[in-house]
Scaffold this active site. Sequence first.
Site, short mmCIF file in Angstrom:
data_model
loop_
_atom_site.label_atom_id
_atom_site.label_comp_id
_atom_site.label_asym_id
_atom_site.label_seq_id
_atom_site.Cartn_x
_atom_site.Cartn_y
_atom_site.Cartn_z
N GLU A 156 -6.11 7.06 -1.31
CA GLU A 156 -6.11 5.83 -0.52
C GLU A 156 -6.73 4.68 -1.29
O GLU A 156 -6.29 3.53 -1.18
CB GLU A 156 -6.85 6.04 0.81
CG GLU A 156 -6.15 6.98 1.78
CD GLU A 156 -4.75 6.53 2.13
OE1 GLU A 156 -4.55 5.30 2.33
OE2 GLU A 156 -3.85 7.39 2.20
N HIS A 177 0.85 -1.20 0.00
CA HIS A 177 0.00 0.00 0.00
C HIS A 177 0.88 1.25 0.00
O HIS A 177 0.65 2.18 -0.78
CB HIS A 177 -0.91 -0.02 1.23
CG HIS A 177 -1.75 1.20 1.39
ND1 HIS A 177 -3.06 1.29 0.94
CD2 HIS A 177 -1.50 2.40 1.97
CE1 HIS A 177 -3.55 2.47 1.23
NE2 HIS A 177 -2.62 3.18 1.86
N GLU A 178 1.90 1.27 0.87
CA GLU A 178 2.78 2.43 0.95
C GLU A 178 3.67 2.55 -0.29
O GLU A 178 3.95 3.65 -0.77
CB GLU A 178 3.64 2.36 2.22
CG GLU A 178 2.86 2.30 3.52
CD GLU A 178 1.85 3.43 3.67
OE1 GLU A 178 2.09 4.52 3.13
OE2 GLU A 178 0.82 3.21 4.33
N HIS A 223 1.68 4.29 -2.86
CA HIS A 223 1.68 5.74 -2.65
C HIS A 223 2.93 6.36 -3.27
O HIS A 223 2.87 7.40 -3.94
CB HIS A 223 1.66 6.06 -1.15
CG HIS A 223 0.29 6.09 -0.55
ND1 HIS A 223 -0.75 6.80 -1.10
CD2 HIS A 223 -0.20 5.51 0.58
CE1 HIS A 223 -1.83 6.65 -0.34
NE2 HIS A 223 -1.52 5.87 0.67
#
Length: 289
Positions: A217, A137-138, A141
Amino acid sequence: MVRITLFILTNLSIVFFLKLILIIIGIKINSIYMVTVFLFSFIGALISLIMSKWITLKYINGKIIKIPNNEKENFLINVIKKQANITKIKTPTMVIYNSSEINAFATGINRNSSIIALSTKLLNSMKYEEIEAVIAHEISHISNGDMITMTLLQGIMNTIVFFLSNIVSQILLATILQNKEESKNNKYLYFVISFIMELTFGLIASIIVMWFSRKREFYADAGSAKIVGKNKMLSVLYKMKEEQNNNIINNKLISTFLIYGKSKSFFNLFVTHPSIDKRIKALKNNLYY
């Protein structure tokens, strides 16, 4: 570099467009002031971005993991290297910090100079496959350029806020006093009006920035699902929902509210993340891919 170039061009467009409007409606603003506003917004955004890694490490007192000291740290290093290769970015610096909350975030000036920070509560609460999904997930980003886009968007909003608050303040001051000469000399009243306008437009700008924050997100969740699989990311979201419910039961409302807000609340416009239920629904329905 492309994002920064677009940021400069966008800010310049805003400056010239607003200058044109001012000329048409007959409001005079010093050109030096306009250039100063532009530079302040631009340089301020870049400085905050450049210093983000250093400030973050100092604030959380994080431990940088370069050489793993145990099995879990070795797992983290291997996962982050693998996922960086998949997304074709330079391997981010892995940081662990002490916290009683499940949390993770990424920051840095660009895709090839970033850090990923994981809280001790997250590492102790989640399974290896869930930690893998959190890192993905990071990583998403970072590969999406979310940190720099977020900063540059804030810079653009700052430019608009400064200009609009100045313009509206002048119009309101002249309307209240109904005398151009008198309005020029009434600095205290102008200061009060300008302060109120900056708060008002700043509030509106924050809504826009937070909207983007929530939107990104969904894309990071989808990016994680692409890297490690949908089920692993869904497992993370379910565990986060369980933690959120525990926080509410234990009256840890402030930390929960600041991140997710409350459903059907006006203040939901100012939270950084969408509700976990919305994220689960989006991921299950294959949205934002």
